[in-house]
Structure formats: C-alpha cells, structure tokens
Design an enzyme around this catalytic site. Structure first.
Site, PDB file in Angstrom:
ATOM      1  N   HIS A 175       3.434   6.028  11.665  1.00 60.73           N
ATOM      2  CA  HIS A 175       4.664   5.258  11.821  1.00 60.73           C
ATOM      3  C   HIS A 175       5.832   6.145  12.268  1.00 60.73           C
ATOM      4  O   HIS A 175       6.808   5.641  12.813  1.00 60.73           O
ATOM      5  CB  HIS A 175       5.053   4.597  10.506  1.00 60.73           C
ATOM      6  CG  HIS A 175       4.527   3.200  10.320  1.00 60.73           C
ATOM      7  ND1 HIS A 175       4.603   2.235  11.293  1.00 60.73           N
ATOM      8  CD2 HIS A 175       3.949   2.593   9.233  1.00 60.73           C
ATOM      9  CE1 HIS A 175       4.088   1.094  10.825  1.00 60.73           C
ATOM     10  NE2 HIS A 175       3.673   1.286   9.585  1.00 60.73           N
ATOM     11  N   MET A 183       4.717   3.111   2.120  1.00 67.05           N
ATOM     12  CA  MET A 183       5.890   2.858   2.959  1.00 67.05           C
ATOM     13  C   MET A 183       6.293   4.102   3.718  1.00 67.05           C
ATOM     14  O   MET A 183       6.391   5.193   3.156  1.00 67.05           O
ATOM     15  CB  MET A 183       7.026   2.374   2.056  1.00 67.05           C
ATOM     16  CG  MET A 183       8.307   2.072   2.784  1.00 67.05           C
ATOM     17  SD  MET A 183       8.071   0.706   3.967  1.00 67.05           S
ATOM     18  CE  MET A 183       9.242   1.184   5.231  1.00 67.05           C
ATOM     19  N   GLU A 184       6.560   3.887   5.014  1.00 70.39           N
ATOM     20  CA  GLU A 184       6.752   4.983   5.960  1.00 70.39           C
ATOM     21  C   GLU A 184       8.169   5.543   6.036  1.00 70.39           C
ATOM     22  O   GLU A 184       8.566   6.060   7.083  1.00 70.39           O
ATOM     23  CB  GLU A 184       6.334   4.492   7.348  1.00 70.39           C
ATOM     24  CG  GLU A 184       7.273   3.436   7.988  1.00 70.39           C
ATOM     25  CD  GLU A 184       6.842   1.995   7.796  1.00 70.39           C
ATOM     26  OE1 GLU A 184       6.111   1.715   6.829  1.00 70.39           O
ATOM     27  OE2 GLU A 184       7.249   1.132   8.602  1.00 70.39           O
ATOM     28  N   HIS A 229      -1.867   6.086   8.496  1.00 74.91           N
ATOM     29  CA  HIS A 229      -1.052   4.953   8.944  1.00 74.91           C
ATOM     30  C   HIS A 229       0.438   5.241   8.740  1.00 74.91           C
ATOM     31  O   HIS A 229       1.236   5.104   9.670  1.00 74.91           O
ATOM     32  CB  HIS A 229      -1.460   3.697   8.162  1.00 74.91           C
ATOM     33  CG  HIS A 229      -0.671   2.479   8.494  1.00 74.91           C
ATOM     34  ND1 HIS A 229      -1.108   1.529   9.391  1.00 74.91           N
ATOM     35  CD2 HIS A 229       0.540   2.046   8.068  1.00 74.91           C
ATOM     36  CE1 HIS A 229      -0.208   0.568   9.488  1.00 74.91           C
ATOM     37  NE2 HIS A 229       0.810   0.864   8.687  1.00 74.91           N
ATOM     38  N   GLU A 230       0.800   5.649   7.535  1.00 68.87           N
ATOM     39  CA  GLU A 230       2.231   5.880   7.258  1.00 68.87           C
ATOM     40  C   GLU A 230       2.742   7.046   8.096  1.00 68.87           C
ATOM     41  O   GLU A 230       3.848   7.008   8.620  1.00 68.87           O
ATOM     42  CB  GLU A 230       2.469   6.134   5.771  1.00 68.87           C
ATOM     43  CG  GLU A 230       1.940   5.052   4.830  1.00 68.87           C
ATOM     44  CD  GLU A 230       2.306   3.634   5.207  1.00 68.87           C
ATOM     45  OE1 GLU A 230       3.368   3.436   5.826  1.00 68.87           O
ATOM     46  OE2 GLU A 230       1.518   2.716   4.906  1.00 68.87           O
ATOM     47  N   GLU A 277       3.593  -2.564  13.310  1.00 69.52           N
ATOM     48  CA  GLU A 277       2.427  -2.659  12.428  1.00 69.52           C
ATOM     49  C   GLU A 277       1.108  -2.799  13.193  1.00 69.52           C
ATOM     50  O   GLU A 277       0.148  -2.075  12.915  1.00 69.52           O
ATOM     51  CB  GLU A 277       2.594  -3.789  11.414  1.00 69.52           C
ATOM     52  CG  GLU A 277       3.746  -3.565  10.419  1.00 69.52           C
ATOM     53  CD  GLU A 277       3.659  -2.248   9.654  1.00 69.52           C
ATOM     54  OE1 GLU A 277       2.591  -1.604   9.650  1.00 69.52           O
ATOM     55  OE2 GLU A 277       4.678  -1.852   9.039  1.00 69.52           O
ATOM     56  N   GLY A 307       0.813  -1.210   0.000  1.00 71.61           N
ATOM     57  CA  GLY A 307       0.000   0.000   0.000  1.00 71.61           C
ATOM     58  C   GLY A 307       0.846   1.259   0.000  1.00 71.61           C
ATOM     59  O   GLY A 307       0.658   2.155  -0.813  1.00 71.61           O
TER      60      GLY A 307
HETATM   61  N1  PHE Z   1       5.587  -0.881   6.279  1.00 68.70           N
HETATM   62  C1  PHE Z   1       4.559  -0.681   5.296  1.00 68.70           C
HETATM   63  C2  PHE Z   1       3.314  -0.298   6.075  1.00 68.70           C
HETATM   64  O1  PHE Z   1       2.667  -1.010   6.713  1.00 68.70           O
HETATM   65  C3  PHE Z   1       4.227  -1.857   4.472  1.00 68.70           C
HETATM   66  C4  PHE Z   1       5.302  -2.301   3.558  1.00 68.70           C
HETATM   67  C5  PHE Z   1       6.041  -3.425   3.843  1.00 68.70           C
HETATM   68  C6  PHE Z   1       5.542  -1.619   2.398  1.00 68.70           C
HETATM   69  C7  PHE Z   1       7.014  -3.876   2.994  1.00 68.70           C
HETATM   70  C8  PHE Z   1       6.501  -2.057   1.536  1.00 68.70           C
HETATM   71  C9  PHE Z   1       7.228  -3.195   1.835  1.00 68.70           C
HETATM   72  O2  PHE Z   1       2.959   0.748   6.234  1.00 68.70           O
HETATM   73 ZN    ZN Z   2       2.550  -0.098   8.550  1.00 65.28          ZN
END
Ligand code: PHE
Ligand code: ZN
Length: 881
Positions: free
Chosen positions: A308, A270-271, A304-305, A327, A268
């Site tokens: 993080h 990435m943070e 969500h991001e 997560e 989805g």
């Molecule tokens: N860490 C990201 C999320 O949950 C998900 C993710 C994992 C994206 C691995 C890319 C690769 O917000």
């Molecule tokens: Zn996440």
C-alpha cells in the site's frame, strides 16, 4: 457513535474541497480517559473559492475545548459546533490562515475501535475510513493531503514507546514523570493514514537497504515475551520490500518502517504511512501455536500493507467510491507476491476458492455492488470481497489483455503520473490505455457493473471440414438497482487439448479476436471457429481463471474426466475434477430431494486416488484436488430451495465413498508422509502437511477412524497437525469420547493464549448438527470469550453463522434467533463488527421455505430495533430489500 441520518452519498455529488490543509501539527496529551488533542492547521482556500466561504470540518462524538483563528480565540459567533461538525462561519479572507482546535477524547470508553482507543493497555488509532474525525475536527476526506508533525506526550513509565507516522524527531522528559516524542512525515497524506501508538511493547528489529542504497530501520512491536513469534512477520516484511523493488520498481521512502500488533482490531491490518497497525493474529506465529494457513496469511497481509505504500499511500483515492483503486490493486500485488514465494497454481486455486466462497455469493445476492460503487450509506460496509477480491481480478484481467510487459509499463506510467495525488479509476485505466493504445471502455464495465457474468458454451466438431467451433454466449444476471446489463469484455483463456494431452494448434480462427491463448469475448454471441483440427479436441476453458465468471458448458462427462487427467493448465485440471465432484453432489442432492438416493459416478473415486498418488504433482496441489467442494459451494451452485441438512449428508456420503474405494492407497500414502522432518513454515513443508491432513480426513471415515485421528492429535508436533486432527474429530466424530477429551486437552494446554483459543472456538462453532446452537451459546460464557474482542466474536459467532450450514440454518430458526440477539448486542459497542457479522444472512432468499421464513423474521427483528447503528441498519435493510 454516529446515529443514522439516512443520508446516501453519491459519486456524482463529488466536489473538490473548498479548503485544503497543507500542514497539520498535532499534540496529544495522552490520558486514559481524557486525552487532549491540539490540532494546529494551516488552512488554504482553493483558487476560485469565494473569500470567507464557511469552512466545515467533520467531527464524530468530539468534545470541543477551544478554537483559535490566526492566533486569537475565536468569538462565540464566529463558529458553530455540533457533535459531528465544526463550522467556521466567516473564516479569514486571506488565502492562507491558521486555526487551532483543542478537543477532548476518551480512549478507554471507545469500544468502536475507530479513532483513538486502547487495546490491552496500548494506545492506538484506526482512522480509515472516517476515524480521524473522532480525534479532531478536520477535512476528513482522502483528497485533502497534509504534511503531519505529531508530538506525543505520555507517562514515561507506562508508555515508554511513542510512535507515529514518518521519521522520528526530538524526544525528551517532561515534568511529572512524563515524556514526549515528535514525529514528522514529509509525505503529504490523507487523514485516514494517520496513526499513533503509545505503550510498553517488545520489539524485533532489523534493517533493509533499498535498491538505491538507503538504510531503513525496521521494527515489529508485540507484547513483551512474544518477540519470538514476530520473526516470521519481520522476514515477510523484508521479502516484501525486496519483491516490490524487483517486480514493480517500488522503493521505500522513509527512514523507518514499523509494524505494531494489537489484540483488538476490526480488520486484518492497516497501512498507515510508515506505521502499520496489525491485528495480532496476522503477526504472531510459531510452530506450536500457528497453522500453515496462519503463516501464509501473515506473509500475505504483511506484504499487502507494505505494498500500500505505493498503491494507496503515495497515490491515494480521490474519494471513497474509488476504494478499489488501492484495495483491488494491492490485493492483486499481494497475490502475485505470494505466488512468487510459493506455488503459483496452488496459490491460484486458493484465490479462486476464496473468490467463489465470498465474492460470488455477494455478487449474486442483495448486497451486490459494482467494484466501484456509485452510492453508499456507510462506507465501512464497502470493504467487501467485491472491492478487494473482484477488484484484484479486474487488475489481473488488464494484465491478461495487455500482456505482462505492457502491463508493467502501464503501472510505471501510473506511478509516474500520479505520485502524490488522489485519483480515480478513470486515471488508473487511462495509464493502461495510453501506454497500450487499446480502448478499455468496454472493459471498464468490470468496475461499474455488478453481477457475475455467465458464459454458456457448446462445441461442435466437423470431421470433414476439420473445424472445431465454440458457441459462446454471455449474460450478466440482474442485481439490485441494475436490471439491464451491458455486454462485457471477457478475456477467456483456453486450450484445445488433443488425445495425447498436448495442446493442439489450429491454422486459422474466426469469430472472435484470439491472441496468446485468450478469446476476447465482447459480443453477446460468438461462434469461434478453429480450422485445421485433424481430430476433435477437448476444450479447456477459463484457464488460470482468466475471468471471474461462471461457465455453463455443454459437454460429455468424459471430457471433464479427460481434462482432470491431462489438462496442461494446473488450475483447469483442478477445476475439471472439482466440477465433476460438484455435478455429482448436485445430482445426489436432487435425487435425495426426490426421495431416491443415488450413488456417485465411479470415476470420482478413481480420479481422487490418481491425484493423491501422483508423485509428479506437488503435495499441496494434491491436497487441494482431494478437497471436496464445501457445503456452501454446493449450495451456491444449486442456487435455490437449499436444504443444508441434505447437502451435508450428501457431501459426507461422497467423502465416505471415496475413502472406502481408496482405503489401502490412502493409508499407505498417509503413513509415508508421517515421517517427521521437523517443522519449517515454507510451502514444501506446508504442502506435505496439507496432503497428510487431507488423507486423515478420509481415513477417519473408515473403521478405526476416530482412533486414528485421536492418535494424529496426540502425536502432533505443530499446530497445523493438531488443529487438523481436532477438526477431523469434531467434524466426523462429534459425539465420540476421544473428541471430547481432545477438546479438553487442547483447552488445558492453550487456555492462556487467546489466538489459539480462537481456533478452539472456531472448531466447536463448526461442529455440524442442531446441538451446536446451544453449544455456541454456552461458549459465549466461557472465560476465554469476550464480546468486546473482534477476533473472539468472529471465531465463535462469525464461524457459526458463516461456516456452519447445518447448525446456523437449523430448521426451527433457533440459530437465527441466537444470531440476531448477538448481532444486536455487539452493535451497541462495535457497529462495524455487528454489520460484518450480519452479512451472514445475505443469501437467505435461496433457502427452502421454512428456513427462509425464520431467517426473514430474524432480519426483521433486527431492523425493527430502535437505535441501530448506520452500519447495521444499512446491511439489514439492503438484505431485506
Ligand atoms: N485498508 C486496510 C487494508 O486493506 C483495511 C482496513 C480498512 C483496516 C478499514 C481498517 C479499517 O489493508
Ligand atoms: Zn488493503
């Protein structure tokens, strides 16, 4: 690409790294096929480690150009280089030394979408979990935190925009039409949070002033011409930043925060610190092209991001076994955010539906694993509904047990104690234990033990003694490699509803600790006895879905009918009606198997119209109440010997029964909701549309239904209504001419918008019936389709395999054969995507015998193929085990 070594990683083997990397300077000379990466690393030996202990850096598919140690070229005998490792055999004995590593990577050839790759001409990176090692040799593990300075050099004309983590530094021209930019991130971070973006993009900018008065420059970067579609993402970001200050006291900590949308992305979003990279599907929205569901997803994922930044980035994971530390907690936080932005009960019902649809089958099948796993072969395969969604439920239960005020204090303590550290679930739980003085040892099993607990409940009322007793028994079914389960601490929220619909009070209770409307189930059996009950109450259990368990309650159907009318808890009221419908569907499935079709209890149709017409309830809630359990939900509840065709027929029959009984009222309500008030993406507008579109689905089953849906389609002024009408036409009237012409009109109108074409693929991949196998196969040759783009593949093949019960499970196995071939094809380019697709077969053992055999054959055909990726091999072998 990594080849499978068969190696298994175990939590008990964790050791801190011998060396640390306090400082990292990276220079990227970007080139489409030959990007040079120079990494200048300050290496520090950890106290207690013997001087000159070999330094082993991870790599993945790298070409090494040179190594320097303390300013001098490293001699050939001083290191050993392999594609997946660089070992300095006798590093300097000093506590600190410097090394320089130059590697060469080919971003254009990178189809795995891990490391540095190109998406529509944009350079971008994805490093979680182990992608940084595809950029340079490094200690690519989350407990090695480093301060990064990044210099990007690129062509000034094709890459005017150069972004990385942290705050912007020096920029300037270079010879040959090139230019550079430097970024510095003062916050030490693990390599998985590194990011770089270079290209030519449009931007929406804004700013945010933090609680302590610091001004932050915000940017959302998208393809030129799509800026208007990024406004909602920006709005969501600003609301998220404010909310996190108010709800958790978390303030942003850099001068800039950027979001970049890319069209090729495995997940989805990435943070990455200060530079979130998003799948464009979770950024771009306007009324014409995005549904209300898309808007809600954008709001949730942006939040969500962003969240993080504190739960994941400032405090990160010691190792990948602790993935749920960031997560589960961050999903919990985004759930709370969305609940505050929209309607809490509606949000809760949607969350539970998602949990049951994705996490329950995972927990009940061959891929079951604890929220905090103890071993893995490929960490990419642990970004699961269990780690994310069940992980969020576990955090929610901590709040239920401690109460909101103590929970918040526990969070504060966690932030204060561990800021800047890489920690474990034990550290997280310790903060709550210490603040509350409660013992969470038994509760911690929620992290360590896989499987969905079940509570069996029966009740007795003693009129003479005026006591009401709940007999509760807990059990946890066995899961792979965990056959014996320990007893869990289950916080069961409940209410005793009196005949007037109001919760009754009791004078005393014994048999379990009961606090604030929660029974603390901790033993195998409890007889919880309430006294002072002048009349028999109806018990409402697991209110608000306080624990992620299944319930088997012995009770008269009338009790459920009563709760569906009167339960004061919005979630449980919905649940009561949903349980009635599920029970009716299961009953009909069983009698259909026995060859004698039966009707449905009449109160279902009566309750449906009562919900539909209840003006005291929010429209979004009424829509959810009217949504029957899905075919997969019914299959999951039945559990074994599944025949998806019978389930499909049964469900369609119940829908028709409800529609026929309520035709007039549904028709009037539908018309009343049809006055166009103009599109706003907020919860109120979305709720009205949801109710109207749900009513359309019922009305489409009546005479003239196809024409009604076709009119709904052609008059639609937004994507929500348009996609809903197309869904109704294709689900309820697949063969109708109107359906075909609506599909064609949709295709003509949106053929140049890939994200909207995804909906077109999805809708067609969902068409029930055997012919969809060939239809989907043919669509893989459609010009808008691409086997390289994860969104396209998921829309077509992912939808077909995970959301089309009748076609995918075609009794002759053709669905599985097409699927296996596609998965193998995808695996050659993008193992993560292939592995994720392959999980669609995880419940194969619960199918009836003929389908089960075909499914097994398909799985074996994958597993017997040579050269599978680690990702796919891991999933397929666990699925077959
Ligand atoms: N860490 C990201 C999320 O949950 C998900 C993710 C994992 C994206 C691995 C890319 C690769 O917000
Ligand atoms: Zn996440």
């Amino acid at each position: 690409m990594r080849t499978d070594t068969g190696q298994i990683f175990r939590i008990e083997d964790y050791r801190p790294s011998d060396y640390l990397i306090p400082e990292t300077r990276l220079t990227f000379r970007l080139d489409p096929e030959a990007t040079v990466v120079i990494a200048e690393l300050v290496i520090e030996r950890r106290p207690g480690v013997a001087p000159s202990t070999p330094l082993v850096l991870e790599g993945d598919g790298l070409v090494l150009r040179r190594v320097e140690i303390d300013g001098k070229p490293a001699g050939k005998q001083s290191f050993e280089v392999e594609p997946n490792r660089l070992t300095l055999l006798r590093p300097p004995a000093a506590k600190r030394f410097r090394i320089v590593i130059e590697t060469l990577v080919d971003p254009s050839a990178n189809t795995t979408l891990m490391g540095l790759y190109r998406s529509s001409g944009i350079y971008c990176t994805q490093c979680e979990a182990e992608g940084f090692r595809r950029i340079t040799y490094f200690l690519d593990r989350p407990d090695v935190l480093s301060v990064y300075t990044v210099r990007i050099e690129a062509d000034a004309a094709s890459e005017p925009l150069l972004l990385s983590n942290g705050n912007p530094g020096e920029t300037g021209p270079l010879p040959g039409g090139r230019h550079f930019a430097v970024w510095h991130d003062p916050h030490p971070k693990p390599s998985y949070l590194f990011a770089l973006v270079a290209g030519d993009l449009g931007v929406v900018d804004d700013s945010f002033v933090t609680a302590s008065g610091r001004k932050v420059a915000l940017g959302v970067y998208v393809e030129h011409g799509k800026e208007d579609r990024a406004l909602y993402a920006m709005d969501s970001l600003i609301r998220s930043m404010r909310w996190d200050e108010e709800a958790f006291g978390c303030e942003y900590d850099l001068d800039v925060f950027n979001i970049v949308a890319v069209s090729d992305f495995n997940m989805g979003a990435m943070e990455n610190k200060g530079l979130n990279i998003f799948n464009d599907k979770y950024v771009l929205a306007d009324a014409e092209t995005a549904t209300d569901g898309d808007y809600a997803n954008i709001e949730a994922i942006v939040a969500h991001e962003y969240f993080h930044n504190w739960t994941g980035n400032r405090i990160t994971c010691r190792d990948w076994f602790q993935l749920c530390l960031k997560e589960g907690l961050t999903v919990y936080r985004d759930h709370e955010f969305s609940a505050d932005q929209r309607s809490r009960p509606v949000k809760r019902i949607s969350e539970v539906r998602t949990l049951r649809a994705h996490q329950f089958p995972e927990d009940q099948g061959p891929l079951a694993h604890p929220v905090r796993p103890r071993r893995y072969r490929e960490i990419n395969n642990f970004y699961t509904a269990t780690v994310y969604e069940k992980g969020a439920e576990v955090v929610r239960m901590i709040r239920t047990i401690l109460g909101p005020a103590i929970f918040r204090q526990g969070m504060d303590l966690y932030f204060e104690r561990h800021d800047g550290q890489a920690v474990t679930i034990e550290d997280f739980l310790a903060a709550f234990q210490d603040i509350s003085g409660r013992d969470l040892t038994q509760f911690a099993l929620w992290y360590h033990q896989a499987g969905t607990p079940n509570l069996s409940v029966s009740t007795t009322y003693d009129a003479t003694a005026q006591t009401f007793t709940l007999e509760i028994e807990q059990s946890v079914p066995p899961t792979p490699s965990e056959s014996r389960k320990r007893l869990m601490h289950i916080p069961l929220a409940f209410g005793l509803v009196g005949a007037d619909g109001v919760d009754m009070r009791w004078t005393t209770v014994d048999g379990a600790t009961v606090e604030d409307g929660v029974i603390h189930v901790r033993k195998r059996r409890h007889a919880v006895r309430f006294s002072g009950m002048a009349t028999r109450p109806v018990v409402s259990l697991n209110r608000g879905f306080s624990a992620p368990v299944t319930l088997s309650v012995e009770r008269p159907r009338d009790d459920l009918v009563f709760l569906a009318r009167h339960d004061g808890d919005g979630f449980s009221r919905w649940q009561a009606f949903n349980t009635l419908a599920t029970d009716a569907l299961i009953g009909a499935f069983r009698s259909s198997l026995g060859g004698k079709p039966s009707g449905f209890p009449s109160e279902i149709a009566t309750l449906a119209v009562a919900f539909a017409a209840d003006g005291a309830l929010e429209p979004a809630y009424r829509a959810l109440a009217l949504t029957l359990p899905g075919e997969a939900d019914i299959a999951r509840e039945i559990g074994a010997n599944i025949d998806p065709d019978i389930i499909h027929g049964t469900r369609a029959e119940l829908a028709r029964t409800i529609a026929e009984a309520n035709a007039a009222t549904f028709g009037e309500l539908y018309e009343a909701l049809s006055t166009d008030e103009g599109f706003t993406p907020d919860a109120a507008g979305a709720g009205r549309r949801a109710l109207r579109n749900t009513l359309l689905d019922y009305l489409s089953l009546l005479p003239g239904g196809a024409a009604l849906a076709a009119r709904h389609f052609s008059r639609a002024t937004n994507m929500t209504d348009m996609a809903a009408a197309l869904g109704v036409l294709t689900q309820r009237h697949p063969g109708n001419d109107r359906t075909q012409s609506a599909l064609a009109a949709f295709e003509r109108r949106f053929s140049d918008n890939p994200l909207v074409m995804d909906k077109w693929f999805q809708i067609q991949a969902s068409v029930p019936g055997p012919g969809t196998v060939e239809a989907v196969e043919a669509l893989t040759r459609h010009p808008a389709y691409s086997t390289l783009n994860p969104n396209r593949v998921r829309s077509l093949v992912g939808t077909f395999s995970s959301a089309n019960q009748t076609a995918f499970h075609r009794p002759d196995g053709a669905g599985y054969r097409f699927f296996a071939a596609t998965v193998l094809d995808v695996d050659g380019r993008n193992p993560q995507l292939a592995a994720r697709l392959a999980t669609a077969l995880r419940s194969w053992r619960s199918l009836e015998a003929v389908r089960r055999d075909h499914a097994r054959t398909a799985l074996l055909s994958i597993s017997s193929t040579e050269g599978l990726s680690t990702d796919l091999r891991d999933i397929v072998e666990r699925t077959l085990a």
